[in-house]
Design a protein around this motif. Structure first.
Motif, mmCIF file in Angstrom:
data_model
loop_
_atom_site.group_PDB
_atom_site.id
_atom_site.type_symbol
_atom_site.label_atom_id
_atom_site.label_comp_id
_atom_site.label_asym_id
_atom_site.label_seq_id
_atom_site.Cartn_x
_atom_site.Cartn_y
_atom_site.Cartn_z
ATOM 1 N N SER A 89 0.836 -1.191 0.000
ATOM 2 C CA SER A 89 0.000 0.000 0.000
ATOM 3 C C SER A 89 0.875 1.247 0.000
ATOM 4 N N SER A 90 0.321 2.336 -0.470
ATOM 5 C CA SER A 90 1.024 3.619 -0.427
ATOM 6 C C SER A 90 0.012 4.717 -0.106
ATOM 7 N N LEU A 91 0.541 5.830 0.361
ATOM 8 C CA LEU A 91 -0.319 6.910 0.845
ATOM 9 C C LEU A 91 -1.321 7.347 -0.235
ATOM 10 N N THR A 92 -0.809 7.576 -1.408
ATOM 11 C CA THR A 92 -1.662 7.782 -2.571
ATOM 12 C C THR A 92 -0.997 7.019 -3.695
ATOM 13 N N GLY A 93 -1.435 7.133 -4.891
ATOM 14 C CA GLY A 93 -0.720 6.528 -6.010
ATOM 15 C C GLY A 93 0.466 7.404 -6.358
ATOM 16 N N GLY A 94 0.958 7.295 -7.570
ATOM 17 C CA GLY A 94 2.014 8.172 -8.023
ATOM 18 C C GLY A 94 3.305 8.025 -7.251
ATOM 19 N N GLU A 95 3.916 9.146 -6.907
ATOM 20 C CA GLU A 95 5.269 9.128 -6.360
ATOM 21 C C GLU A 95 5.286 8.921 -4.851
ATOM 22 N N ASN A 96 4.781 7.817 -4.409
ATOM 23 C CA ASN A 96 4.802 7.485 -2.983
ATOM 24 C C ASN A 96 5.310 6.066 -2.788
ATOM 25 N N GLU A 97 6.089 5.886 -1.748
ATOM 26 C CA GLU A 97 6.692 4.577 -1.483
ATOM 27 C C GLU A 97 5.619 3.532 -1.240
ATOM 28 N N GLN A 98 5.810 2.360 -1.809
ATOM 29 C CA GLN A 98 4.937 1.221 -1.547
ATOM 30 C C GLN A 98 5.513 0.429 -0.375
ATOM 31 N N PHE A 99 4.668 0.149 0.589
ATOM 32 C CA PHE A 99 5.045 -0.642 1.757
ATOM 33 C C PHE A 99 4.440 -2.034 1.585
ATOM 34 N N PHE A 100 5.295 -3.049 1.696
ATOM 35 C CA PHE A 100 4.867 -4.408 1.404
ATOM 36 C C PHE A 100 4.514 -5.175 2.672
ATOM 37 N N GLY A 101 3.535 -6.059 2.521
ATOM 38 C CA GLY A 101 3.226 -7.018 3.564
ATOM 39 C C GLY A 101 4.123 -8.230 3.452
ATOM 40 N N PRO A 102 4.006 -9.162 4.412
ATOM 41 C CA PRO A 102 4.878 -10.352 4.424
ATOM 42 C C PRO A 102 4.488 -11.395 3.399
ATOM 43 N N GLY A 103 3.301 -11.270 2.813
ATOM 44 C CA GLY A 103 2.885 -12.202 1.773
ATOM 45 C C GLY A 103 2.079 -13.381 2.286
ATOM 46 N N THR A 104 1.350 -13.990 1.363
ATOM 47 C CA THR A 104 0.654 -15.256 1.594
ATOM 48 C C THR A 104 1.258 -16.287 0.658
ATOM 49 N N ARG A 105 1.750 -17.366 1.254
ATOM 50 C CA ARG A 105 2.308 -18.443 0.424
ATOM 51 C C ARG A 105 1.179 -19.396 0.065
ATOM 52 N N LEU A 106 0.853 -19.473 -1.222
ATOM 53 C CA LEU A 106 -0.210 -20.361 -1.702
ATOM 54 C C LEU A 106 0.408 -21.579 -2.350
ATOM 55 N N THR A 107 -0.024 -22.735 -1.898
ATOM 56 C CA THR A 107 0.406 -23.993 -2.482
ATOM 57 C C THR A 107 -0.815 -24.730 -2.996
ATOM 58 N N VAL A 108 -0.798 -25.053 -4.279
ATOM 59 C CA VAL A 108 -1.902 -25.799 -4.889
ATOM 60 C C VAL A 108 -1.408 -27.214 -5.186
#
Lengths: 114, 114
Positions: free
Chosen positions: B94-113
């Motif tokens: 997520s980022s504060l708005t779009g455009g020139e703002n840093e994206q902060f990442f979550g730890p992820g979901t590992r999906l195994t099918v």
């Protein structure tokens, strides 16, 4: 279309020696470039970013990168590696010149040996 | 403050089943992104939300993938008729708005099918 190529999939250095992670980019306009780091079981973290200001960009944890338009490169360096630097590093270009769509390289795994 | 969170952290499912992956962005961030990271590769863009609307869904691989963000905060990535090739780590940022703002990442979901 924008793309990045990370020239090394694995880099191994000794603690206290310099780090060089190489990245070449392709972009049809002046790009925004980033380096992200991913530690095991942790989220991606922004190390530094280049957005057409100074060509030498300083980031966190002593890392820096130099934008060289003539060479289409954005290599990541650190003067002295620390054990905690061991992680996966990604060179990233923004597809729109902003932050909206990030295009990641394949990554370089950095190993640091005592 | 709280960062981006994703649930579940791991999901194992059988081929053909339906799955939902949840992302809770940083409070107040209007922009939300989904990426997919396959083994040994860098993350690949899937979709970008600005508020409640999908501003760019060009990265969704096919019509089995769908994402929603009904109230402009939490987002759900939905995958129908899962295939073994869908196995990957799904990252949200997520980022504060779009455009020139840093994206902060979550730890992820590992999906195994399976």
């Amino acid at each position: 279309a924008q793309s990045v190529t990370q020239l090394d999939s694995h880099v191994s250095v000794s603690e206290g020696t310099p780090v060089l992670l190489r990245c070449n980019y392709s972009s049809s306009y002046s790009p925004s470039l980033f380096w992200y780091v991913q530690h095991p079981n942790k989220g991606l973290q922004l190390l530094l970013k280049y957005t057409s200001a100074a060509t030498l960009v300083k980031g966190i944890n002593g890392f820096e990168a130099e934008f060289k338009k003539s060479e289409t490169s954005f290599h990541l360096t650190k003067p002295s590696a620390h054990m905690s630097d061991a992680a996966e590093y990604f060179c990233v270009v923004s597809a729109t010149g902003g932050y909206n769509k990030l295009i990641f390289g394949a990554g370089t795994r950095l190993a640091v040996h005592p | 403050g709280a960062g981006v969170s994703q649930t579940p952290s791991n999901k194992v499912t059988e081929k053909g089943k339906y799955v939902e992956l949840r992302c809770d962005p940083i409070s107040g961030h209007t922009a939300l992104y989904w990426y997919r990271q396959s083994l040994g590769q860098g993350p690949e863009f899937l979709i970008y939300f600005q508020g409640t609307g999908a501003a760019d869904d060009s990265g969704l691989p096919n019509d089995r993938f769908f994402a929603v963000r009904p109230e402009g905060s939490v987002s759900t990535l939905k995958i129908q008729r899962t295939e073994r090739g869908d196995s990957a780590v799904y990252l949200c940022a997520s980022s504060l708005t779009g455009g020139e703002n840093e994206q902060f990442f979550g730890p992820g979901t590992r999906l195994t099918v399976l």
